[in-house]
Design a protein around this motif. Sequence first.
Motif, PDB file in Angstrom:
ATOM      1  N   LEU A  27       0.818  -1.162  -0.084  1.00 44.06           N
ATOM      2  CA  LEU A  27      -0.061  -0.218   0.292  1.00 44.06           C
ATOM      3  C   LEU A  27       0.927   1.338   0.074  1.00 44.06           C
ATOM      4  CD1 LEU A  27      -2.927  -0.979   2.688  1.00 44.06           C
ATOM      5  CD2 LEU A  27      -2.545  -1.083  -0.009  1.00 44.06           C
ATOM      6  N   GLY A  28       1.447   1.102   0.515  1.00 44.15           N
ATOM      7  CA  GLY A  28       2.823   2.107   0.291  1.00 44.15           C
ATOM      8  C   GLY A  28       2.800   3.029   1.657  1.00 44.15           C
ATOM      9  N   MET A  29       2.435   3.027   2.725  1.00 44.28           N
ATOM     10  CA  MET A  29       1.753   2.965   4.371  1.00 44.28           C
ATOM     11  C   MET A  29       3.030   4.091   5.170  1.00 44.28           C
ATOM     12  SD  MET A  29      -2.011   2.784   4.896  1.00 44.28           S
ATOM     13  CE  MET A  29      -3.767   2.659   4.192  1.00 44.28           C
ATOM     14  N   SER A  30       2.915   4.939   5.393  1.00 48.50           N
ATOM     15  CA  SER A  30       4.626   4.419   6.695  1.00 48.50           C
ATOM     16  C   SER A  30       3.654   4.319   7.777  1.00 48.50           C
ATOM     17  CB  SER A  30       4.459   6.376   6.900  1.00 48.50           C
ATOM     18  OG  SER A  30       5.109   6.910   4.922  1.00 48.50           O
ATOM     19  N   VAL A  31       4.824   4.121   8.639  1.00 48.31           N
ATOM     20  CA  VAL A  31       4.521   3.846  10.258  1.00 48.31           C
ATOM     21  C   VAL A  31       4.070   4.972  11.273  1.00 48.31           C
ATOM     22  CG1 VAL A  31       5.707   2.339  12.628  1.00 48.31           C
ATOM     23  CG2 VAL A  31       5.385   1.532   9.906  1.00 48.31           C
ATOM     24  N   LEU A  32       3.295   5.707  11.502  1.00 50.38           N
ATOM     25  CA  LEU A  32       3.366   6.862  12.314  1.00 50.38           C
ATOM     26  C   LEU A  32       4.014   6.630  13.317  1.00 50.38           C
ATOM     27  CD1 LEU A  32      -0.542   7.381  10.585  1.00 50.38           C
ATOM     28  CD2 LEU A  32       1.962   8.342   9.572  1.00 50.38           C
ATOM     29  N   ARG A  33       3.121   5.477  14.259  1.00 56.30           N
ATOM     30  CA  ARG A  33       3.816   5.458  15.845  1.00 56.30           C
ATOM     31  C   ARG A  33       3.247   3.787  15.885  1.00 56.30           C
ATOM     32  NH1 ARG A  33      -1.599   8.108  16.509  1.00 56.30           N
ATOM     33  NH2 ARG A  33      -2.378   7.035  17.609  1.00 56.30           N
ATOM     34  N   HIS A  34       4.000   2.945  16.469  1.00 57.02           N
ATOM     35  CA  HIS A  34       4.368   1.713  17.309  1.00 57.02           C
ATOM     36  C   HIS A  34       4.313   2.072  18.859  1.00 57.02           C
ATOM     37  CE1 HIS A  34       4.392  -1.865  17.084  1.00 57.02           C
ATOM     38  NE2 HIS A  34       5.331  -2.249  18.201  1.00 57.02           N
ATOM     39  N   GLU A  35       3.519   0.742  19.514  1.00 56.56           N
ATOM     40  CA  GLU A  35       3.312   1.481  21.155  1.00 56.56           C
ATOM     41  C   GLU A  35       3.584  -0.287  21.592  1.00 56.56           C
ATOM     42  OE1 GLU A  35       0.092   3.817  21.078  1.00 56.56           O
ATOM     43  OE2 GLU A  35       1.007   5.661  20.773  1.00 56.56           O
ATOM     44  N   GLU A  36       4.057  -0.758  22.280  1.00 59.37           N
ATOM     45  CA  GLU A  36       3.867  -1.862  23.362  1.00 59.37           C
ATOM     46  C   GLU A  36       2.814  -1.575  24.547  1.00 59.37           C
ATOM     47  OE1 GLU A  36       4.649  -5.185  22.044  1.00 59.37           O
ATOM     48  OE2 GLU A  36       5.317  -4.323  20.242  1.00 59.37           O
ATOM     49  N   PHE A  37       2.091  -2.829  24.718  1.00 63.18           N
ATOM     50  CA  PHE A  37       1.033  -2.619  26.230  1.00 63.18           C
ATOM     51  C   PHE A  37       1.740  -4.237  26.703  1.00 63.18           C
ATOM     52  CE2 PHE A  37      -0.490   0.575  23.002  1.00 63.18           C
ATOM     53  CZ  PHE A  37      -0.864   1.314  23.806  1.00 63.18           C
ATOM     54  N   GLU A  38       1.646  -3.641  28.067  1.00 62.14           N
ATOM     55  CA  GLU A  38       2.013  -5.339  28.538  1.00 62.14           C
ATOM     56  C   GLU A  38       0.443  -6.342  29.304  1.00 62.14           C
ATOM     57  OE1 GLU A  38       4.636  -7.026  29.270  1.00 62.14           O
ATOM     58  OE2 GLU A  38       5.847  -5.899  27.876  1.00 62.14           O
ATOM     59  N   GLU A  39      -0.925  -5.208  29.315  1.00 58.54           N
ATOM     60  CA  GLU A  39      -1.671  -5.873  29.300  1.00 58.54           C
ATOM     61  C   GLU A  39      -2.843  -4.661  28.977  1.00 58.54           C
ATOM     62  OE1 GLU A  39      -2.820  -2.615  33.430  1.00 58.54           O
ATOM     63  OE2 GLU A  39      -1.617  -4.821  33.861  1.00 58.54           O
ATOM     64  N   GLY A  40      -4.180  -5.476  28.776  1.00 56.76           N
ATOM     65  CA  GLY A  40      -4.949  -5.395  27.777  1.00 56.76           C
ATOM     66  C   GLY A  40      -5.729  -3.420  28.174  1.00 56.76           C
ATOM     67  N   CYS A  41      -5.585  -3.198  26.891  1.00 54.60           N
ATOM     68  CA  CYS A  41      -6.710  -1.939  27.337  1.00 54.60           C
ATOM     69  C   CYS A  41      -8.071  -1.691  27.695  1.00 54.60           C
ATOM     70  CB  CYS A  41      -6.948  -1.168  25.636  1.00 54.60           C
ATOM     71  SG  CYS A  41      -7.379   0.328  25.042  1.00 54.60           S
ATOM     72  N   LYS A  42      -8.557  -0.445  28.964  1.00 55.56           N
ATOM     73  CA  LYS A  42      -9.966  -0.926  29.018  1.00 55.56           C
ATOM     74  C   LYS A  42     -10.734  -0.496  28.088  1.00 55.56           C
ATOM     75  CE  LYS A  42      -8.454   3.093  31.686  1.00 55.56           C
ATOM     76  NZ  LYS A  42      -8.318   4.457  33.259  1.00 55.56           N
ATOM     77  N   ALA A  43     -10.662  -0.293  27.113  1.00 55.48           N
ATOM     78  CA  ALA A  43     -11.745   0.530  26.247  1.00 55.48           C
ATOM     79  C   ALA A  43     -11.787  -0.430  25.272  1.00 55.48           C
ATOM     80  CB  ALA A  43     -11.621   1.712  25.871  1.00 55.48           C
ATOM     81  N   SER A  44     -11.088  -1.779  25.872  1.00 55.45           N
ATOM     82  CA  SER A  44     -10.476  -2.848  24.539  1.00 55.45           C
ATOM     83  C   SER A  44     -10.703  -3.041  22.862  1.00 55.45           C
ATOM     84  CB  SER A  44     -12.014  -3.976  24.249  1.00 55.45           C
ATOM     85  OG  SER A  44     -12.943  -4.439  25.654  1.00 55.45           O
ATOM     86  N   CYS A  45      -9.348  -1.727  22.930  1.00 49.31           N
ATOM     87  CA  CYS A  45      -8.696  -1.961  21.708  1.00 49.31           C
ATOM     88  C   CYS A  45      -8.388  -2.211  21.319  1.00 49.31           C
ATOM     89  CB  CYS A  45      -7.824  -0.873  21.649  1.00 49.31           C
ATOM     90  SG  CYS A  45      -7.876   0.961  23.351  1.00 49.31           S
ATOM     91  N   ASN A  46      -7.609  -3.961  21.597  1.00 49.37           N
ATOM     92  CA  ASN A  46      -6.982  -5.175  21.271  1.00 49.37           C
ATOM     93  C   ASN A  46      -7.726  -5.713  21.215  1.00 49.37           C
ATOM     94  OD1 ASN A  46      -6.608  -5.052  23.977  1.00 49.37           O
ATOM     95  ND2 ASN A  46      -5.901  -6.476  24.056  1.00 49.37           N
ATOM     96  N   GLY A  47      -9.039  -6.034  21.388  1.00 48.46           N
ATOM     97  CA  GLY A  47     -10.494  -6.667  21.529  1.00 48.46           C
ATOM     98  C   GLY A  47     -10.255  -7.608  23.289  1.00 48.46           C
ATOM     99  N   PRO A  48     -10.975  -8.325  23.210  1.00 46.27           N
ATOM    100  CA  PRO A  48     -11.320  -8.901  24.414  1.00 46.27           C
ATOM    101  C   PRO A  48     -10.251  -9.412  25.025  1.00 46.27           C
ATOM    102  CG  PRO A  48     -12.754 -10.757  23.286  1.00 46.27           C
ATOM    103  CD  PRO A  48     -12.148  -9.486  21.516  1.00 46.27           C
ATOM    104  N   TYR A  49      -8.663  -9.116  25.325  1.00 45.74           N
ATOM    105  CA  TYR A  49      -7.934  -9.523  25.712  1.00 45.74           C
ATOM    106  C   TYR A  49      -6.989  -9.858  26.735  1.00 45.74           C
ATOM    107  CZ  TYR A  49      -8.999 -11.979  21.258  1.00 45.74           C
ATOM    108  OH  TYR A  49      -9.939 -12.311  19.888  1.00 45.74           O
ATOM    109  N   ASP A  50      -6.218 -10.184  27.495  1.00 45.71           N
ATOM    110  CA  ASP A  50      -5.781  -8.765  28.754  1.00 45.71           C
ATOM    111  C   ASP A  50      -4.580  -8.925  28.796  1.00 45.71           C
ATOM    112  OD1 ASP A  50      -7.844  -8.715  30.042  1.00 45.71           O
ATOM    113  OD2 ASP A  50      -8.388 -10.801  30.693  1.00 45.71           O
TER     114      ASP A  50
END
Length: 297
Positions: A27-50
Amino acid sequence: MGARRALHFVFKVADRGRSARFYRELLGMSVLRHEEFEEGCKASCNGPYDGKWSKTMVGYGPEDNHFVAELTYNYGIGEYRLGNDFLGITLVSSQALSNAKKMGWPLKEVTAGVFEAEAPGGYKFYLEDKEQLKEDPVLKVTLGVSDLQKSVSYWSDLLGMKIYEKDEENQRALLGYADNQCKLELRKVGVVDHGTAFGRIAFSCAKEELPNIEALMKKENQKILTPLVSLDTPGKATVQVIILADPDGHEICFVGDEAFRELSKVDPNGDKLLDDAMAADNSDKWFAAQKMKKASA
């Protein structure tokens, strides 16, 4: 109602390496930002996973004036089941088409000058064979609905979108917040199946509007998946979000615009952070050593 902006669509990716190659090289897109998290998101941004997960924003330019993709990767999940809820993203880029041909990526011409390319995970992208627009080349996100009129009413009457097109014969409608923004296309598909790969579409609005949106949804007996909540990203701005569901269960995020503009600033180290994270990811090797497979969601 103040100005609202279409921001991004969230994809769950099981193969981060192949996905990165598709979005960056094809697609030719650029990486705008990348973040790593140790536990699931409070708003389930990553789905229903902890567990441990990552978020990679990719696009043709800053989220201030481009519609981008959010790639969420859950370290312990090896496969997601695709439904018929997400029908595709359409963008204008003859360069992406050329890239796909050079890479030997399967393409299917669906109408004259429009080619379908499938991202890892089965997500469909429709590439228009025209010179890439100087502004945002992403034209629309298409979602499946069960009752077109009911969905159009929800998105226009409750969420304030303008109706650009409505085609009763082909049971489709095109809506959006501004002429120069990515649009939302709704297409009737019958019963909507979200699978486990279901995504989320995100918009911004003035922070003061968030409690009003929440109050309106309560008044109209509409589904609120996550009541108004503050989300922290270490070292970055804290944003307020509310997560809704439309009549077919499509997840919708509204975030306060001011803080989100701060949070979503392009990180010049984004590519390196993603590459380093992929190089350090030994989850496949670990599961193989245990003679186990990653979970299928």
